[in-house]
Design a protein around this motif. Structure first.
Motif, PDB file in Angstrom:
ATOM      1  N   CYS A 153      11.657   4.201   0.656  1.00  0.00           N
ATOM      2  CA  CYS A 153      10.497   3.911  -0.195  1.00  0.00           C
ATOM      3  C   CYS A 153       9.869   5.209  -0.697  1.00  0.00           C
ATOM      4  CB  CYS A 153       9.456   3.099   0.576  1.00  0.00           C
ATOM      5  SG  CYS A 153       8.006   2.749  -0.449  1.00  0.00           S
ATOM      6  N   ARG A 154       9.634   5.243  -1.998  1.00  0.00           N
ATOM      7  CA  ARG A 154       9.036   6.426  -2.617  1.00  0.00           C
ATOM      8  C   ARG A 154       7.732   6.080  -3.330  1.00  0.00           C
ATOM      9  NH1 ARG A 154      13.554  10.159  -5.086  1.00  0.00           N
ATOM     10  NH2 ARG A 154      12.112  11.719  -4.322  1.00  0.00           N
ATOM     11  N   ALA A 155       7.154   4.957  -2.961  1.00  0.00           N
ATOM     12  CA  ALA A 155       5.880   4.565  -3.568  1.00  0.00           C
ATOM     13  C   ALA A 155       4.721   5.258  -2.832  1.00  0.00           C
ATOM     14  CB  ALA A 155       5.741   3.048  -3.545  1.00  0.00           C
ATOM     15  N   GLU A 156       3.531   5.044  -3.354  1.00  0.00           N
ATOM     16  CA  GLU A 156       2.375   5.858  -2.992  1.00  0.00           C
ATOM     17  C   GLU A 156       2.075   5.901  -1.489  1.00  0.00           C
ATOM     18  OE1 GLU A 156       0.010   8.711  -3.800  1.00  0.00           O
ATOM     19  OE2 GLU A 156       1.141   7.717  -5.389  1.00  0.00           O
ATOM     20  N   ALA A 157       1.986   4.773  -0.844  1.00  0.00           N
ATOM     21  CA  ALA A 157       1.602   4.780   0.574  1.00  0.00           C
ATOM     22  C   ALA A 157       2.606   5.561   1.409  1.00  0.00           C
ATOM     23  CB  ALA A 157       1.477   3.342   1.095  1.00  0.00           C
ATOM     24  N   CYS A 158       3.874   5.373   1.134  1.00  0.00           N
ATOM     25  CA  CYS A 158       4.889   6.112   1.893  1.00  0.00           C
ATOM     26  C   CYS A 158       4.851   7.597   1.556  1.00  0.00           C
ATOM     27  CB  CYS A 158       6.274   5.509   1.636  1.00  0.00           C
ATOM     28  SG  CYS A 158       6.499   3.932   2.501  1.00  0.00           S
ATOM     29  N   ARG A 159       4.620   7.911   0.289  1.00  0.00           N
ATOM     30  CA  ARG A 159       4.499   9.323  -0.092  1.00  0.00           C
ATOM     31  C   ARG A 159       3.354   9.989   0.659  1.00  0.00           C
ATOM     32  NH1 ARG A 159       6.618  11.652  -4.873  1.00  0.00           N
ATOM     33  NH2 ARG A 159       8.075  10.254  -5.900  1.00  0.00           N
ATOM     34  N   SER A 160       2.235   9.275   0.804  1.00  0.00           N
ATOM     35  CA  SER A 160       1.072   9.861   1.458  1.00  0.00           C
ATOM     36  C   SER A 160       1.256  10.017   2.958  1.00  0.00           C
ATOM     37  CB  SER A 160      -0.175   9.021   1.167  1.00  0.00           C
ATOM     38  OG  SER A 160      -0.103   7.794   1.868  1.00  0.00           O
ATOM     39  N   ARG A 161       2.300   9.401   3.492  1.00  0.00           N
ATOM     40  CA  ARG A 161       2.544   9.478   4.945  1.00  0.00           C
ATOM     41  C   ARG A 161       3.859  10.188   5.252  1.00  0.00           C
ATOM     42  NH1 ARG A 161      -0.277   5.451   7.936  1.00  0.00           N
ATOM     43  NH2 ARG A 161       0.682   6.503   9.697  1.00  0.00           N
ATOM     44  N   GLY A 162       4.242  11.119   4.402  1.00  0.00           N
ATOM     45  CA  GLY A 162       5.413  11.947   4.694  1.00  0.00           C
ATOM     46  C   GLY A 162       6.722  11.409   4.157  1.00  0.00           C
ATOM     47  N   GLY A 163       6.645  10.486   3.229  1.00  0.00           N
ATOM     48  CA  GLY A 163       7.862   9.872   2.694  1.00  0.00           C
ATOM     49  C   GLY A 163       8.799  10.849   2.009  1.00  0.00           C
ATOM     50  N   GLU A 164       8.219  11.799   1.284  1.00  0.00           N
ATOM     51  CA  GLU A 164       9.092  12.736   0.565  1.00  0.00           C
ATOM     52  C   GLU A 164       9.765  13.724   1.526  1.00  0.00           C
ATOM     53  OE1 GLU A 164      10.013  12.473  -2.886  1.00  0.00           O
ATOM     54  OE2 GLU A 164       9.241  10.575  -2.150  1.00  0.00           O
ATOM     55  N   ALA A 165       9.090  14.069   2.606  1.00  0.00           N
ATOM     56  CA  ALA A 165       9.746  14.900   3.623  1.00  0.00           C
ATOM     57  C   ALA A 165      10.878  14.115   4.276  1.00  0.00           C
ATOM     58  CB  ALA A 165       8.726  15.353   4.672  1.00  0.00           C
ATOM     59  N   LEU A 166      10.654  12.832   4.454  1.00  0.00           N
ATOM     60  CA  LEU A 166      11.715  11.990   5.009  1.00  0.00           C
ATOM     61  C   LEU A 166      12.894  11.909   4.034  1.00  0.00           C
ATOM     62  CD1 LEU A 166      12.701  10.117   7.268  1.00  0.00           C
ATOM     63  CD2 LEU A 166      11.532   8.224   6.087  1.00  0.00           C
ATOM     64  N   VAL A 167      12.607  11.805   2.752  1.00  0.00           N
ATOM     65  CA  VAL A 167      13.680  11.789   1.742  1.00  0.00           C
ATOM     66  C   VAL A 167      14.514  13.065   1.855  1.00  0.00           C
ATOM     67  CG1 VAL A 167      14.162  11.930  -0.734  1.00  0.00           C
ATOM     68  CG2 VAL A 167      12.504  10.253   0.122  1.00  0.00           C
TER      69      VAL A 167
END
Ligand code: FES
Length: 160
Positions: A79-93
């Motif tokens: 998931c790359r939407a806002e809530a996941c981005r705000s909780r480290g989603g892009e680092a996970l990507v």
């Protein structure tokens, strides 16, 4: 001349024949059955639904959900939407790309494909991923590694 459809496609064509507005349900059913939509089926689908080949091809390529080739053994949807981005989603990507070798929305690597999705309905438990159709929330890098390692090997032709 329209080629003869294969066993999965024939009943779908019969069910949706002449109903152009039922293209999406037909495509979903075909992909659910085969794992992807073989481009060789486009002429038969177009003929059955009274659409042009370009119209059918356009719908298949417009929606990111539809595949035109068999999926890899392991499909990771992150998931790359806002809530996941705000909780480290892009680092996970970035971690997922590094450990799988596959680029998000690019070619699979070692039979692992990674795709972007935009909200898996787990915003309060972000970041979220789906691996082979199974949803996982609060995924850390270490948890992702464990989840990926626990994926069962699938047989050829088996899909999610
Ligand atoms: S934003 Fe990622 S699950 Fe909703």
């Amino acid at each position: 001349m329209v080629p003869t459809p294969h066993a999965t496609l024939a009943p779908l064509l019969a069910r949706h024949a002449g109903r152009a507005h039922e293209l999406l349900p037909l495509l979903h059913a075909l992909q659910d059955s085969d794992g992807y939509i073989d481009p060789a089926h486009v002429p038969a689908i177009a003929a059955a639904l009274n659409l042009s080949r370009a119209e059918v091809h356009g719908v298949i390529t417009f929606y990111h959900h539809f595949r035109s080739a068999p999926p890899p053994s392991t499909v990771v949807q992150v998931c790359r939407a806002e809530a996941c981005r705000s909780r480290g989603g892009e680092a996970l990507v970035a971690h997922i790309e590094a450990c799988t070798g596959a680029k998000v929305d690019g070619e699979p690597c070692q039979d692992v494909g990674v795709e972007s999705v935009y909200c898996l309905g787990q915003c309060a438990l972000s970041p979220a991923v789906m691996i082979n159709g199974e949803l996982h929330a609060r995924v850390s890098a270490a948890r992702f590694d464990a989840l990926l390692a626990s994926q069962p090997a699938r047989k050829a032709g088996e899909h999610v």
